[in-house]
Design a protein around this motif. Structure first.
Motif, short mmCIF file in Angstrom:
data_model
loop_
_atom_site.label_atom_id
_atom_site.label_comp_id
_atom_site.label_asym_id
_atom_site.label_seq_id
_atom_site.Cartn_x
_atom_site.Cartn_y
_atom_site.Cartn_z
N ALA A 192 -3.56 16.30 14.53
CA ALA A 192 -2.21 16.12 14.30
C ALA A 192 -2.10 15.17 12.78
O ALA A 192 -2.66 14.32 12.87
CB ALA A 192 -1.42 15.46 15.28
N LYS A 193 -1.02 15.48 12.17
CA LYS A 193 -0.96 14.92 11.14
C LYS A 193 -0.09 13.58 11.26
O LYS A 193 0.64 13.47 12.26
CB LYS A 193 0.08 15.50 10.04
CG LYS A 193 -0.63 16.53 9.12
CD LYS A 193 0.34 17.22 8.13
CE LYS A 193 -0.35 18.23 7.23
NZ LYS A 193 0.46 18.49 6.35
N SER A 194 -0.32 12.37 10.69
CA SER A 194 0.42 11.37 11.02
C SER A 194 1.69 11.34 10.30
O SER A 194 1.98 12.00 9.23
CB SER A 194 -0.38 9.97 10.41
OG SER A 194 -0.47 10.30 8.92
N GLN A 195 2.69 10.89 10.88
CA GLN A 195 4.09 10.86 10.70
C GLN A 195 4.27 10.18 9.25
O GLN A 195 3.99 8.98 9.23
CB GLN A 195 4.89 10.35 11.80
CG GLN A 195 6.15 10.76 11.38
CD GLN A 195 7.05 12.04 11.36
OE1 GLN A 195 6.15 12.93 11.67
NE2 GLN A 195 8.07 12.29 11.16
N VAL A 196 4.73 10.64 8.27
CA VAL A 196 5.11 10.06 7.04
C VAL A 196 6.54 9.81 6.98
O VAL A 196 7.67 10.62 7.18
CB VAL A 196 4.76 10.92 5.78
CG1 VAL A 196 4.99 10.46 4.52
CG2 VAL A 196 3.19 11.48 5.67
N ARG A 197 6.80 8.40 6.66
CA ARG A 197 8.30 8.23 6.32
C ARG A 197 8.68 8.35 5.00
O ARG A 197 8.25 7.61 4.32
CB ARG A 197 8.70 6.65 6.72
CG ARG A 197 10.02 6.12 6.72
CD ARG A 197 10.10 4.76 7.12
NE ARG A 197 11.33 4.55 7.61
CZ ARG A 197 12.07 4.66 8.51
NH1 ARG A 197 11.35 5.05 9.80
NH2 ARG A 197 13.25 4.49 8.83
N LEU A 198 9.71 9.18 4.72
CA LEU A 198 10.15 9.73 3.31
C LEU A 198 11.08 8.62 2.86
O LEU A 198 11.93 8.15 3.66
CB LEU A 198 10.49 11.09 3.18
CG LEU A 198 9.68 12.26 3.78
CD1 LEU A 198 10.34 13.53 3.48
CD2 LEU A 198 8.51 12.19 2.70
#
Length: 99
Positions: A3-9
């Motif tokens: 799973a990709k880590s969550q990126v905060r935009l």
């Protein structure tokens, strides 16, 4: 599958997502995914252009199958060249010394 880590935009990066949706017909999830895929490139280039221009570049990169890593390597190559460039003053001095 990892799973990709969550990126905060950032607000700016979310603006790129919005431009992809509004100007290029991406679904919101696909636009966000594209920005996340190229987030290292976007952050390396900095927020100098408007969101619409970044949206255009990311759309074109995806259509041309230009992966983020290749783009990032090109940026690094250009930066290395800039570090070697001593500037016009140095070139002028060298030229004048040979006369």
């Amino acid at each position: 599958m990892r799973a990709k880590s969550q990126v905060r935009l950032s607000i700016y990066e979310r603006g790129i997502v919005e431009a992809l949706v509004a100007d290029y017909g991406y679904a919101a999830a696909d636009a966000r995914s594209l920005v996340v895929d190229y987030i290292v490139v976007v952050r390396k280039l900095g927020g100098y252009d408007n969101c619409g221009q970044y949206a255009q570049m990311l759309d074109k990169a995806r259509r041309m199958d230009h992966p983020p890593l290749q783009w990032l390597e090109r940026i690094v190559d250009i930066e290395k060249g800039e570090l070697r460039d001593r500037g016009i003053d140095s070139e002028e001095r060298q030229y004048l010394q040979t006369k």
